[in-house]
Design a protein around this motif. Structure first.
Motif, PDB file in Angstrom:
ATOM      1  N   PRO A 160       0.812  -1.217   0.000  1.00  0.00           N
ATOM      2  CA  PRO A 160       0.000   0.000   0.000  1.00  0.00           C
ATOM      3  C   PRO A 160       0.847   1.269   0.000  1.00  0.00           C
ATOM      4  O   PRO A 160       1.860   1.360   0.693  1.00  0.00           O
ATOM      5  CB  PRO A 160      -0.802  -0.127   1.303  1.00  0.00           C
ATOM      6  CG  PRO A 160      -0.845  -1.591   1.585  1.00  0.00           C
ATOM      7  CD  PRO A 160       0.467  -2.131   1.096  1.00  0.00           C
ATOM      8  N   TYR A 161       0.428   2.244  -0.793  1.00  0.00           N
ATOM      9  CA  TYR A 161       1.057   3.553  -0.896  1.00  0.00           C
ATOM     10  C   TYR A 161       2.506   3.479  -1.371  1.00  0.00           C
ATOM     11  O   TYR A 161       3.304   4.370  -1.111  1.00  0.00           O
ATOM     12  CB  TYR A 161       0.977   4.314   0.433  1.00  0.00           C
ATOM     13  CG  TYR A 161      -0.432   4.637   0.829  1.00  0.00           C
ATOM     14  CD1 TYR A 161      -1.104   5.706   0.248  1.00  0.00           C
ATOM     15  CD2 TYR A 161      -1.107   3.852   1.754  1.00  0.00           C
ATOM     16  CE1 TYR A 161      -2.413   6.001   0.589  1.00  0.00           C
ATOM     17  CE2 TYR A 161      -2.424   4.135   2.109  1.00  0.00           C
ATOM     18  CZ  TYR A 161      -3.071   5.211   1.529  1.00  0.00           C
ATOM     19  OH  TYR A 161      -4.371   5.496   1.864  1.00  0.00           O
ATOM     20  N   SER A 162       2.845   2.430  -2.063  1.00  0.00           N
ATOM     21  CA  SER A 162       4.185   2.304  -2.639  1.00  0.00           C
ATOM     22  C   SER A 162       4.058   2.142  -4.146  1.00  0.00           C
ATOM     23  O   SER A 162       3.201   1.402  -4.625  1.00  0.00           O
ATOM     24  CB  SER A 162       4.915   1.091  -2.051  1.00  0.00           C
ATOM     25  OG  SER A 162       6.119   0.856  -2.747  1.00  0.00           O
ATOM     26  N   ASN A 163       4.906   2.831  -4.898  1.00  0.00           N
ATOM     27  CA  ASN A 163       4.924   2.690  -6.354  1.00  0.00           C
ATOM     28  C   ASN A 163       5.937   1.651  -6.815  1.00  0.00           C
ATOM     29  O   ASN A 163       6.173   1.508  -8.015  1.00  0.00           O
ATOM     30  CB  ASN A 163       5.239   4.044  -7.010  1.00  0.00           C
ATOM     31  CG  ASN A 163       4.098   5.034  -6.845  1.00  0.00           C
ATOM     32  OD1 ASN A 163       2.935   4.641  -6.897  1.00  0.00           O
ATOM     33  ND2 ASN A 163       4.431   6.293  -6.632  1.00  0.00           N
ATOM     34  N   CYS A 164       6.544   0.968  -5.857  1.00  0.00           N
ATOM     35  CA  CYS A 164       7.492  -0.097  -6.194  1.00  0.00           C
ATOM     36  C   CYS A 164       6.783  -1.440  -6.075  1.00  0.00           C
ATOM     37  O   CYS A 164       6.259  -1.784  -5.017  1.00  0.00           O
ATOM     38  CB  CYS A 164       8.694  -0.051  -5.259  1.00  0.00           C
ATOM     39  SG  CYS A 164       9.919  -1.349  -5.565  1.00  0.00           S
ATOM     40  N   HIS A 165       6.726  -2.173  -7.168  1.00  0.00           N
ATOM     41  CA  HIS A 165       6.061  -3.474  -7.180  1.00  0.00           C
ATOM     42  C   HIS A 165       7.054  -4.565  -7.585  1.00  0.00           C
ATOM     43  O   HIS A 165       8.042  -4.300  -8.272  1.00  0.00           O
ATOM     44  CB  HIS A 165       4.890  -3.469  -8.160  1.00  0.00           C
ATOM     45  CG  HIS A 165       3.895  -2.386  -7.887  1.00  0.00           C
ATOM     46  ND1 HIS A 165       3.123  -2.359  -6.752  1.00  0.00           N
ATOM     47  CD2 HIS A 165       3.545  -1.287  -8.596  1.00  0.00           C
ATOM     48  CE1 HIS A 165       2.342  -1.301  -6.770  1.00  0.00           C
ATOM     49  NE2 HIS A 165       2.578  -0.623  -7.880  1.00  0.00           N
ATOM     50  N   SER A 166       6.768  -5.757  -7.152  1.00  0.00           N
ATOM     51  CA  SER A 166       7.635  -6.882  -7.516  1.00  0.00           C
ATOM     52  C   SER A 166       6.806  -8.032  -8.057  1.00  0.00           C
ATOM     53  O   SER A 166       5.637  -8.204  -7.687  1.00  0.00           O
ATOM     54  CB  SER A 166       8.448  -7.357  -6.308  1.00  0.00           C
ATOM     55  OG  SER A 166       7.619  -7.987  -5.351  1.00  0.00           O
ATOM     56  N   HIS A 167       7.418  -8.789  -8.947  1.00  0.00           N
ATOM     57  CA  HIS A 167       6.798  -9.999  -9.473  1.00  0.00           C
ATOM     58  C   HIS A 167       7.829 -11.122  -9.424  1.00  0.00           C
ATOM     59  O   HIS A 167       8.960 -10.949  -9.884  1.00  0.00           O
ATOM     60  CB  HIS A 167       6.296  -9.823 -10.900  1.00  0.00           C
ATOM     61  CG  HIS A 167       5.660 -11.064 -11.450  1.00  0.00           C
ATOM     62  ND1 HIS A 167       4.402 -11.483 -11.072  1.00  0.00           N
ATOM     63  CD2 HIS A 167       6.131 -11.995 -12.321  1.00  0.00           C
ATOM     64  CE1 HIS A 167       4.117 -12.613 -11.688  1.00  0.00           C
ATOM     65  NE2 HIS A 167       5.144 -12.938 -12.449  1.00  0.00           N
TER      66      HIS A 167
END
Length: 263
Positions: A160-167
């Protein structure tokens, strides 16, 4: 003579620029003792020189599962997760104590109050946390999972509230998974993998740390006992430090498992 020294210096400069540094291989060894009952881990000990330095214990009932973590003093409880079991036999929600709460403006995100969604095969497909703001409450997605048949093939995170995502992409080996050695769910959150994972690819996107790599890969190999249980895993990855200063090193983590079965 002075001219000769200048020529030597220029040669060494170019030699240093063109030579490829392959780095070295660095090893970390971790020892664990696992206690198994009904094909699930009920206790996991981290050992150092045969001394227990950390312990996790699982307490299973029909309605709840309590997972307790102990630190250096293995007699003192540091934290625990309480899972509430649903009609399908797997956890429908959980709370971790002490809680971790994110406060942004007037919103409060309870990241450790989690809710779980499954597909028709009882495979975990979504993890959400509770999200409150002045007018109403909602859910924030933390993780989503995809599957290839009976095995996890991918996991995406959305903090939440983070623009860093991981896959994360999982590549399966041909080796049967007799117990949940990677601890995806340990029989708490849906069905586990039928095969062991041999390769992991982690990809970052969005506004992440610019000094961190956007792609990290791991190769995993296993040693089995006579009954096909994992007694050692070896996880290898290239340098994943600051991308501005790559070392070319390879890091290998060797996990040794002393497996003990309980009646």
């Amino acid at each position: 003579m002075k001219k000769f020294l200048i020529i030597i210096q220029i040669f060494l400069l170019f030699a240093g620029c063109t030579e490829k540094d392959e780095g070295i291989t660095k090893y970390t060894i971790q020892d664990y003792r696992l206690f198994i009952k009904d094909n699930r881990i009920i206790e996991k000990n981290y050992l150092y020189n045969d001394t227990v330095k950390a312990r996790t214990k699982y307490y299973f009932t029909h309605t709840q599962v309590k997972v307790v973590s102990y630190g250096q003093d293995t007699t003192i409880q540091e934290s625990y997760i309480l899972y509430n079991i649903g009609k399908n036999g797997y956890a429908e929600s959980s709370i971790e104590y002490p809680e971790s709460i994110m406060v942004v403006g007037l919103d409060s995100v309870y990241t450790e109050r989690r809710h779980y969604t499954y597909n028709s095969l009882n495979q975990l497909i979504k993890v959400e946390c509770e999200h409150y703001h002045p007018n109403n409450g909602s859910m924030s997605t933390l993780f989503t999972y995809t599957y290839d048949g009976e095995n996890i093939s991918g996991c995406s995170s959305y903090y939440p509230y983070s623009n860093c995502h991981s896959h994360i992409t999982y590549e399966l080996s041909y080796i049967p998974s007799k117990i949940d050695i990677l601890n995806f769910t340990n029989g708490i959150l849906g069905k586990t993998n039928t095969k062991l994972v041999k390769h992991i690819l982690k990809e970052l996107s969005g506004d992440c740390d610019p000094h961190s790599p956007t792609t990290i890969e791991y190769d995993i190999t296993y040693t089995l006992d006579d009954q096909g249980y994992v007694i050692q895993s070896s996880e290898s990855t290239k340098d994943v430090g600051d991308v501005r200063y790559p070392t070319g090193n390879t890091y290998v983590t060797i996990n040794n498992y002393d497996i003990r079965f309980l009646d």
